[in-house]
Design a protein around this motif. Structure first.
Motif, PDB file in Angstrom:
ATOM      1  N   LYS A 149       0.829  -1.206   0.000  1.00  0.00           N
ATOM      2  CA  LYS A 149       0.000   0.000   0.000  1.00  0.00           C
ATOM      3  C   LYS A 149       0.865   1.257   0.000  1.00  0.00           C
ATOM      4  N   LEU A 150       1.923   1.240   0.803  1.00  0.00           N
ATOM      5  CA  LEU A 150       2.840   2.379   0.855  1.00  0.00           C
ATOM      6  C   LEU A 150       3.557   2.558  -0.478  1.00  0.00           C
ATOM      7  N   GLU A 151       4.076   1.467  -1.028  1.00  0.00           N
ATOM      8  CA  GLU A 151       4.798   1.551  -2.300  1.00  0.00           C
ATOM      9  C   GLU A 151       3.901   2.107  -3.393  1.00  0.00           C
ATOM     10  N   THR A 152       2.671   1.620  -3.465  1.00  0.00           N
ATOM     11  CA  THR A 152       1.728   2.094  -4.488  1.00  0.00           C
ATOM     12  C   THR A 152       1.461   3.583  -4.336  1.00  0.00           C
ATOM     13  N   ALA A 153       1.234   4.026  -3.104  1.00  0.00           N
ATOM     14  CA  ALA A 153       0.945   5.434  -2.848  1.00  0.00           C
ATOM     15  C   ALA A 153       2.154   6.310  -3.140  1.00  0.00           C
ATOM     16  N   LEU A 154       3.340   5.847  -2.775  1.00  0.00           N
ATOM     17  CA  LEU A 154       4.557   6.623  -3.012  1.00  0.00           C
ATOM     18  C   LEU A 154       4.869   6.730  -4.501  1.00  0.00           C
ATOM     19  N   LEU A 155       4.714   5.635  -5.232  1.00  0.00           N
ATOM     20  CA  LEU A 155       4.955   5.682  -6.678  1.00  0.00           C
ATOM     21  C   LEU A 155       3.984   6.637  -7.370  1.00  0.00           C
ATOM     22  N   ALA A 156       2.721   6.595  -6.962  1.00  0.00           N
ATOM     23  CA  ALA A 156       1.730   7.504  -7.549  1.00  0.00           C
ATOM     24  C   ALA A 156       2.084   8.950  -7.224  1.00  0.00           C
ATOM     25  N   ALA A 157       2.536   9.210  -6.000  1.00  0.00           N
ATOM     26  CA  ALA A 157       2.908  10.572  -5.610  1.00  0.00           C
ATOM     27  C   ALA A 157       4.119  11.048  -6.399  1.00  0.00           C
ATOM     28  N   ALA A 158       5.106  10.160  -6.595  1.00  0.00           N
ATOM     29  CA  ALA A 158       6.316  10.535  -7.334  1.00  0.00           C
ATOM     30  C   ALA A 158       6.041  10.744  -8.809  1.00  0.00           C
ATOM     31  N   ASN A 159       4.997  10.124  -9.325  1.00  0.00           N
ATOM     32  CA  ASN A 159       4.615  10.306 -10.735  1.00  0.00           C
ATOM     33  C   ASN A 159       3.604  11.436 -10.926  1.00  0.00           C
ATOM     34  N   SER A 160       3.180  12.069  -9.839  1.00  0.00           N
ATOM     35  CA  SER A 160       2.180  13.138  -9.945  1.00  0.00           C
ATOM     36  C   SER A 160       2.748  14.337 -10.712  1.00  0.00           C
ATOM     37  N   ALA A 161       1.867  15.090 -11.319  1.00  0.00           N
ATOM     38  CA  ALA A 161       2.294  16.217 -12.146  1.00  0.00           C
ATOM     39  C   ALA A 161       3.080  17.241 -11.347  1.00  0.00           C
ATOM     40  N   GLY A 162       2.622  17.539 -10.123  1.00  0.00           N
ATOM     41  CA  GLY A 162       3.298  18.536  -9.317  1.00  0.00           C
ATOM     42  C   GLY A 162       4.709  18.127  -8.945  1.00  0.00           C
ATOM     43  N   PHE A 163       4.888  16.862  -8.558  1.00  0.00           N
ATOM     44  CA  PHE A 163       6.227  16.403  -8.175  1.00  0.00           C
ATOM     45  C   PHE A 163       7.145  16.350  -9.387  1.00  0.00           C
ATOM     46  N   GLN A 164       6.640  15.840 -10.503  1.00  0.00           N
ATOM     47  CA  GLN A 164       7.476  15.758 -11.697  1.00  0.00           C
ATOM     48  C   GLN A 164       7.866  17.141 -12.217  1.00  0.00           C
ATOM     49  N   GLU A 165       6.973  18.103 -12.084  1.00  0.00           N
ATOM     50  CA  GLU A 165       7.324  19.471 -12.490  1.00  0.00           C
ATOM     51  C   GLU A 165       8.491  19.994 -11.653  1.00  0.00           C
ATOM     52  N   LEU A 166       8.468  19.675 -10.360  1.00  0.00           N
ATOM     53  CA  LEU A 166       9.542  20.118  -9.464  1.00  0.00           C
ATOM     54  C   LEU A 166      10.877  19.487  -9.837  1.00  0.00           C
ATOM     55  N   VAL A 167      10.915  18.159  -9.965  1.00  0.00           N
ATOM     56  CA  VAL A 167      12.196  17.491 -10.185  1.00  0.00           C
ATOM     57  C   VAL A 167      12.721  17.697 -11.603  1.00  0.00           C
ATOM     58  N   GLN A 168      11.820  17.742 -12.583  1.00  0.00           N
ATOM     59  CA  GLN A 168      12.275  17.989 -13.948  1.00  0.00           C
ATOM     60  C   GLN A 168      12.828  19.394 -14.080  1.00  0.00           C
ATOM     61  N   GLY A 169      12.236  20.330 -13.347  1.00  0.00           N
ATOM     62  CA  GLY A 169      12.718  21.708 -13.383  1.00  0.00           C
ATOM     63  C   GLY A 169      14.100  21.876 -12.794  1.00  0.00           C
ATOM     64  N   ARG A 170      14.487  20.938 -11.930  1.00  0.00           N
ATOM     65  CA  ARG A 170      15.827  20.989 -11.325  1.00  0.00           C
ATOM     66  C   ARG A 170      16.752  19.917 -11.907  1.00  0.00           C
ATOM     67  N   PHE A 171      16.340  19.299 -13.001  1.00  0.00           N
ATOM     68  CA  PHE A 171      17.155  18.335 -13.744  1.00  0.00           C
ATOM     69  C   PHE A 171      17.530  17.102 -12.916  1.00  0.00           C
ATOM     70  N   VAL A 172      16.672  16.712 -11.981  1.00  0.00           N
ATOM     71  CA  VAL A 172      16.944  15.511 -11.181  1.00  0.00           C
ATOM     72  C   VAL A 172      15.887  14.440 -11.414  1.00  0.00           C
ATOM     73  N   GLY A 173      15.050  14.643 -12.394  1.00  0.00           N
ATOM     74  CA  GLY A 173      13.960  13.715 -12.640  1.00  0.00           C
ATOM     75  C   GLY A 173      14.429  12.398 -13.240  1.00  0.00           C
ATOM     76  N   ILE A 174      13.841  11.317 -12.759  1.00  0.00           N
ATOM     77  CA  ILE A 174      14.051   9.982 -13.321  1.00  0.00           C
ATOM     78  C   ILE A 174      12.697   9.289 -13.319  1.00  0.00           C
ATOM     79  N   THR A 175      12.623   8.127 -13.945  1.00  0.00           N
ATOM     80  CA  THR A 175      11.431   7.305 -13.797  1.00  0.00           C
ATOM     81  C   THR A 175      11.452   6.727 -12.386  1.00  0.00           C
TER      82      THR A 175
END
Length: 317
Positions: free
Chosen positions: A264-290
């Protein structure tokens, strides 16, 4: 004896059934109170920003607030040590780096091992590189070392910690170039040291990108084996034949999570890390990965630990 064996067998099966039922009940009731997220960094930095952004969709998914506790210092070891002592019930998480788990225990001055945690998520890879001013008489790591050998000039290196110093030790042993490590406390201070000409080059986890884009700095080499996001054409340490060190942002929990809670934790964390807001943050700082889940993260930590053993060995030869 047969009735006894049948009784023991039935008791064993019943025990397994009860255990599975308890785990299922725990998962169904999870989460029913706030979840503590122990952050191995001081508040206000980018790791804090990632944890806060991740916590927004995580709170929605789990229906409970995420409470941040800051335990910066010792490369995340203070936070990891505290997390290890918490109950393995899913209500305590720790945010640190891959080196916190894969390298610090190899130094022998922590009370945990990489096997003391259940790994749940890898959410980013820091843009870690060796960098220098652009007006230096070199263009990359190889030409810098060649210049130093030709002139006999010792190089002053801004170091952020023991891992990069081990890499530099390995380079010195391989090339004969004298490199003098000078400890620097933070990424922001590193930029000041490089821009001010106090060191010839240094390790940076990302703050250098703006200066590379402005033309003030150059990337000599990526510290790891993966190409950098902002400067993908820069050589990697592994491509140059030197020990590679990658810095990933990882979330873990104390070892022994109930299987259903872990899922349950893994599923929730993966969904949070793939969320638009989080990806915008990490991609903007060039640290984004899958983002990587539990199994991939655990395998990554083991691989990093093995790689760091190689770095230690190379520096000792």
């Amino acid at each position: 004896m047969k009735p006894i064996r049948k009784f023991l067998g039935a008791t064993f099966v019943a025990g397994l059934t009860i255990s599975a039922s308890i785990q299922s009940a725990v998962a169904e009731g999870y989460a029913n109170k706030p979840i503590e997220m122990i952050i191995g960094f001081k508040p206000g930095g980018f790791s804090d920003a990632m944890a806060r952004k991740l916590s927004e969709p995580l709170t929605e998914a789990l229906g409970q607030p995420i409470v941040h506790t800051y335990m910066g210092g010792a490369g995340g070891s203070i936070a990891a040590t505290a997390a290890k002592e918490k109950p393995a019930d899913g209500y305590s998480l720790v945010v640190a780096t891959s080196l916190t788990f894969g390298f610090n225990p190899l130094q022998g001055d922590v009370t945990y091992t990489m096997d003391d945690f259940d790994y749940l998520l890898t959410m980013a890879r820091f843009e870690t590189a060796f960098v220098s001013l652009a007006d230096k008489p070199w263009t990359d790591l190889t030409s810098m070392l060649e210049h130093a050998k030709a002139t006999g000039m010792p190089l002053k290196f801004g170091s952020l910690g023991p891992a990069d110093r081990l890499q530099i030790d390995a380079i010195t042993k391989a090339t004969g170039v004298t490199i003098i490590p000078l400890p620097v406390k933070s990424g922001a201070n590193m930029m000041q040291q490089i821009l001010g000409g106090h060191v010839d080059f240094g390790l940076s986890g990302g703050p250098h990108v703006q200066y590379v884009k402005s033309g003030e700095m150059i990337v000599l080499a990526a510290s790891g084996s993966e190409p950098l996001n902002a400067t993908p054409d820069a050589p990697t340490m592994s491509s140059l034949g030197y020990p590679a060190v990658s810095y990933n942002s990882v979330i873990a929990a104390p070892k022994g999570l109930p299987a259903d809670v872990k899922t349950k934790l893994e599923t929730a964390l993966l969904a949070a890390a793939n969320s638009a807001g989080f990806q915008e943050l990490v991609q903007g700082r060039f640290v984004g990965i899958t983002p990587m889940g539990a199994d991939e993260t655990a395998a990554s930590i083991k691989a990093i630990s093995s790689a760091m053993e190689g770095v230690i060995s190379a520096s000792d030869r």
